[in-house]
Design an enzyme around this catalytic site. Structure first.
Site, PDB file in Angstrom:
ATOM      1  N   ASN A 209       0.846  -1.202   0.000  1.00 50.34           N
ATOM      2  CA  ASN A 209       0.000   0.000   0.000  1.00 50.34           C
ATOM      3  C   ASN A 209       0.876   1.245   0.000  1.00 50.34           C
ATOM      4  O   ASN A 209       2.097   1.149   0.021  1.00 50.34           O
ATOM      5  CB  ASN A 209      -0.981  -0.019   1.176  1.00 50.34           C
ATOM      6  CG  ASN A 209      -0.267  -0.051   2.504  1.00 50.34           C
ATOM      7  OD1 ASN A 209       0.384   0.916   2.874  1.00 50.34           O
ATOM      8  ND2 ASN A 209      -0.367  -1.164   3.219  1.00 50.34           N
ATOM      9  N   ASP A 278      -5.397  -5.741   4.843  1.00 51.32           N
ATOM     10  CA  ASP A 278      -6.515  -6.533   5.365  1.00 51.32           C
ATOM     11  C   ASP A 278      -6.501  -7.941   4.789  1.00 51.32           C
ATOM     12  O   ASP A 278      -7.020  -8.867   5.399  1.00 51.32           O
ATOM     13  CB  ASP A 278      -7.844  -5.848   5.010  1.00 51.32           C
ATOM     14  CG  ASP A 278      -8.011  -4.541   5.783  1.00 51.32           C
ATOM     15  OD1 ASP A 278      -7.574  -4.508   6.955  1.00 51.32           O
ATOM     16  OD2 ASP A 278      -8.529  -3.561   5.211  1.00 51.32           O
ATOM     17  N   LYS A 288       9.397 -17.656  -8.420  1.00 46.37           N
ATOM     18  CA  LYS A 288       8.815 -16.526  -9.147  1.00 46.37           C
ATOM     19  C   LYS A 288       7.745 -17.031 -10.137  1.00 46.37           C
ATOM     20  O   LYS A 288       8.025 -17.961 -10.911  1.00 46.37           O
ATOM     21  CB  LYS A 288       9.926 -15.794  -9.902  1.00 46.37           C
ATOM     22  CG  LYS A 288       9.448 -14.519 -10.543  1.00 46.37           C
ATOM     23  CD  LYS A 288      10.579 -13.783 -11.236  1.00 46.37           C
ATOM     24  CE  LYS A 288      10.010 -12.672 -12.077  1.00 46.37           C
ATOM     25  NZ  LYS A 288      10.956 -12.158 -13.034  1.00 46.37           N
ATOM     26  N   PHE A 322      -5.553   4.529  13.832  1.00 44.52           N
ATOM     27  CA  PHE A 322      -5.606   5.484  12.726  1.00 44.52           C
ATOM     28  C   PHE A 322      -6.615   4.963  11.713  1.00 44.52           C
ATOM     29  O   PHE A 322      -6.713   3.751  11.513  1.00 44.52           O
ATOM     30  CB  PHE A 322      -4.230   5.600  12.050  1.00 44.52           C
ATOM     31  CG  PHE A 322      -3.373   6.676  12.659  1.00 44.52           C
ATOM     32  CD1 PHE A 322      -2.786   6.488  13.891  1.00 44.52           C
ATOM     33  CD2 PHE A 322      -3.174   7.881  12.001  1.00 44.52           C
ATOM     34  CE1 PHE A 322      -2.008   7.480  14.465  1.00 44.52           C
ATOM     35  CE2 PHE A 322      -2.403   8.882  12.559  1.00 44.52           C
ATOM     36  CZ  PHE A 322      -1.815   8.679  13.803  1.00 44.52           C
ATOM     37  N   LYS A 336     -15.402   2.449  14.024  1.00 43.78           N
ATOM     38  CA  LYS A 336     -14.158   1.760  14.409  1.00 43.78           C
ATOM     39  C   LYS A 336     -13.796   1.969  15.866  1.00 43.78           C
ATOM     40  O   LYS A 336     -13.272   1.075  16.514  1.00 43.78           O
ATOM     41  CB  LYS A 336     -12.997   2.246  13.535  1.00 43.78           C
ATOM     42  CG  LYS A 336     -12.865   1.425  12.296  1.00 43.78           C
ATOM     43  CD  LYS A 336     -11.867   1.984  11.348  1.00 43.78           C
ATOM     44  CE  LYS A 336     -12.365   1.699   9.934  1.00 43.78           C
ATOM     45  NZ  LYS A 336     -11.583   2.361   8.927  1.00 43.78           N
ATOM     46  N   LYS A 340     -13.409  -1.545  17.771  1.00 44.57           N
ATOM     47  CA  LYS A 340     -12.046  -1.968  18.147  1.00 44.57           C
ATOM     48  C   LYS A 340     -11.692  -1.596  19.586  1.00 44.57           C
ATOM     49  O   LYS A 340     -10.550  -1.758  19.996  1.00 44.57           O
ATOM     50  CB  LYS A 340     -11.029  -1.380  17.158  1.00 44.57           C
ATOM     51  CG  LYS A 340     -11.299  -1.790  15.709  1.00 44.57           C
ATOM     52  CD  LYS A 340     -10.113  -1.562  14.800  1.00 44.57           C
ATOM     53  CE  LYS A 340     -10.468  -1.915  13.359  1.00 44.57           C
ATOM     54  NZ  LYS A 340      -9.314  -2.030  12.478  1.00 44.57           N
TER      55      LYS A 340
HETATM   56  O1  C5P Z   1     -10.369  -1.105   9.949  1.00 44.14           O
HETATM   57  P1  C5P Z   1      -9.235  -0.279   9.440  1.00 44.14           P
HETATM   58  O2  C5P Z   1      -8.215  -1.069   8.697  1.00 44.14           O
HETATM   59  O3  C5P Z   1      -9.617   0.935   8.679  1.00 44.14           O
HETATM   60  O4  C5P Z   1      -8.555   0.290  10.784  1.00 44.14           O
HETATM   61  C1  C5P Z   1      -7.385   1.005  10.754  1.00 44.14           C
HETATM   62  C2  C5P Z   1      -6.628   0.836  12.046  1.00 44.14           C
HETATM   63  O5  C5P Z   1      -6.565  -0.567  12.374  1.00 44.14           O
HETATM   64  C3  C5P Z   1      -5.186   1.284  11.963  1.00 44.14           C
HETATM   65  O6  C5P Z   1      -4.806   1.797  13.217  1.00 44.14           O
HETATM   66  C4  C5P Z   1      -4.431   0.005  11.599  1.00 44.14           C
HETATM   67  O7  C5P Z   1      -3.079   0.028  12.063  1.00 44.14           O
HETATM   68  C5  C5P Z   1      -5.247  -1.059  12.323  1.00 44.14           C
HETATM   69  N1  C5P Z   1      -5.292  -2.355  11.622  1.00 44.14           N
HETATM   70  C6  C5P Z   1      -4.740  -3.471  12.245  1.00 44.14           C
HETATM   71  N2  C5P Z   1      -4.810  -4.690  11.618  1.00 44.14           N
HETATM   72  C7  C5P Z   1      -5.389  -4.826  10.424  1.00 44.14           C
HETATM   73  C8  C5P Z   1      -5.950  -3.704   9.788  1.00 44.14           C
HETATM   74  C9  C5P Z   1      -5.884  -2.484  10.414  1.00 44.14           C
HETATM   75  O8  C5P Z   1      -4.222  -3.347  13.353  1.00 44.14           O
HETATM   76  N3  C5P Z   1      -5.417  -6.012   9.839  1.00 44.14           N
END
Ligand code: C5P
Length: 405
Positions: A209, A278, A288, A322, A336, A340
């Site tokens: 990303n 994600d 490869k 974040f 969120k 979370k």
């Molecule tokens: O749900 P989202 O990905 O938008 O949430 C963003 C936050 O969750 C960020 O702080 C990111 O570091 C954390 N995150 C995480 N593990 C993931 C995806 C996002 O800790 N797999």
């Protein structure tokens, strides 16, 4: 502490203007770079040459006179300044600053500044005690200006009372206090994640990303300066690790998950500034992948949500997330915070110029579990990291989270 610091000293038209010479001299002796701006009135009391001789720099007077290489003197001075002082500050400059007037070089420069500005009023006691002047001072204080109260005693005009310029030694002390770095995170252990994870497709390719890691590295650097023990769990970035932070390099979300969960019991705060993928390719090919005529389908599977897991296992820790969004920022972010189990969420719309990936600045909203949303102006990522740690520190105090020392 003063060595190499860039000071802008605004001198306005009062009899105490000559005492600003001592201040400039003290700052220069301490190794500071000093630029003086004089108003028209100030030049009636002291000649610019006196300040030039002591500061070793040309005195700035005219908004429209540009020194070589400077496009806009007010913006250049405002950008470079670590601190500004107005010594002495007359009733007139207080009124102008309180109203946001910008009709000369000094007022225009101060309006453009983001550094601390110390105002040292000096005037006749009756003028100083006039309610209008006091109202202007209160307004300036509320706006974030720092006021060095005048001293009490006999005045040049023969009156007596408050209104004499504060002693230069007092002003110097105040300057040092403002510049002193905060050490409010001493005895705290914090964990910051940064960068964008890389999920391997094969030995040479990955799903990644656009995260640059700048926000997370700024948070780690600031926490080190403020005295914390800092673990920085970092996905790949091009940045040098902040000196003093314990760097743990990871590549994938799974590795970040392992590293973060292992450290979790021993930390007071986790700030998850990393952009964690994600999804990851279900299978990472060991060789490869060769080009074929037809297209290629990558099957993805879900990565663990690290922050969600931290929220579930939360005991004494504070959790800061974040959220980089591209639409309906506040509503998505609000969801969120609760899902979370976060204490703070820093949300930004990464489609806005000046916000998000790769940029040196950010424009964010801070969300709290009670639904409060605090919008912040566009800020340098280091300045924003200071604000975030201020909020975290305040939360630790409010929640009576004591450092284990
Ligand atoms: O749900 P989202 O990905 O938008 O949430 C963003 C936050 O969750 C960020 O702080 C990111 O570091 C954390 N995150 C995480 N593990 C993931 C995806 C996002 O800790 N797999």
């Amino acid at each position: 502490m003063l060595t190499g610091k860039f000071f802008v000293i605004g001198v306005t038209g009062g009899i105490a203007a000559y005492r600003a010479l001592d201040l400039v001299s003290g700052l220069v002796k301490a190794g500071a770079e000093v630029h003086v701006i004089m108003t028209v009135g100030a030049q009636q009391f002291v000649r610019p040459l006196a300040f030039e001789s002591i500061s070793h720099n040309r005195v700035h007077i005219d908004t429209f006179e540009t020194p070589p290489g400077w496009h806009y003197p007010h913006l250049e001075l405002a950008r470079q300044a670590d601190m500004a002082l107005i010594v002495p500050a007359t009733a007139n400059i207080l009124a102008k600053l309180a109203c946001g007037l910008a009709d000369d070089l000094l007022t225009t420069t101060v309006l453009a500044m983001s550094c601390p500005v110390l105002i040292c009023p000096a005037m006749n006691v009756h003028m100083y005690l006039n309610q209008v002047v006091q109202d202007n001072l209160s307004r300036l204080r509320r706006t974030g200006f720092k006021i060095v109260d005048p001293a009490v005693g006999p005045q040049a005009c023969g009156d007596e009372g408050p209104g004499r310029l504060a002693d230069v030694a007092v002003i110097m002390e105040k300057i040092k206090k403002v510049l002193e770095p905060k050490k409010d995170l001493i005895h705290r252990t914090v964990l910051v994640t940064a960068g964008g994870t890389c999920e391997p497709i094969d030995p040479v390719r990955y799903v990644g990303n656009r995260s640059s890691g700048k926000m997370g590295y700024a948070l780690a650097e600031t926490a080190v300066h403020r005295g914390a023990k800092v673990y920085l769990v970092s996905a790949p970035t091009r940045l040098a690790a902040p000196e003093g932070a314990h760097l743990i390099n990871v590549e994938t979300a799974e590795q970040m998950y392992q590293a973060v969960l292992e450290l979790y019991p021993q930390v007071d705060v986790v700030i998850k500034a990393a952009a964690v993928a994600d999804y990851r390719p279900r299978v990472a090919a060991t060789q490869k992948i060769k080009k074929k005529e037809a297209g290629l389908v990558l099957e993805l599977e879900k990565n663990p949500d690290i922050l969600m897991e931290l929220g579930k296992q939360k005991k004494h820790q504070l959790l800061v997330g974040f959220a980089a969004e591209t639409e309906d920022v506040i509503n998505h972010a609000r969801e969120k915070v609760n899902k979370k189990n976060l204490d703070l969420l820093v949300a930004n719309d990464v489609t806005q110029p000046g916000a998000g990936f790769g940029s040196d600045t950010n424009i964010v909203n801070i969300l709290y579990p009670d639904g409060k949303v605090e919008p912040l102006p566009e800020m340098d990522k280091l300045a924003l990291s200071e604000v975030i740690w201020d909020k975290v520190q305040q939360l630790m105090v409010d929640k009576k989270i004591y450092a284990a020392d």
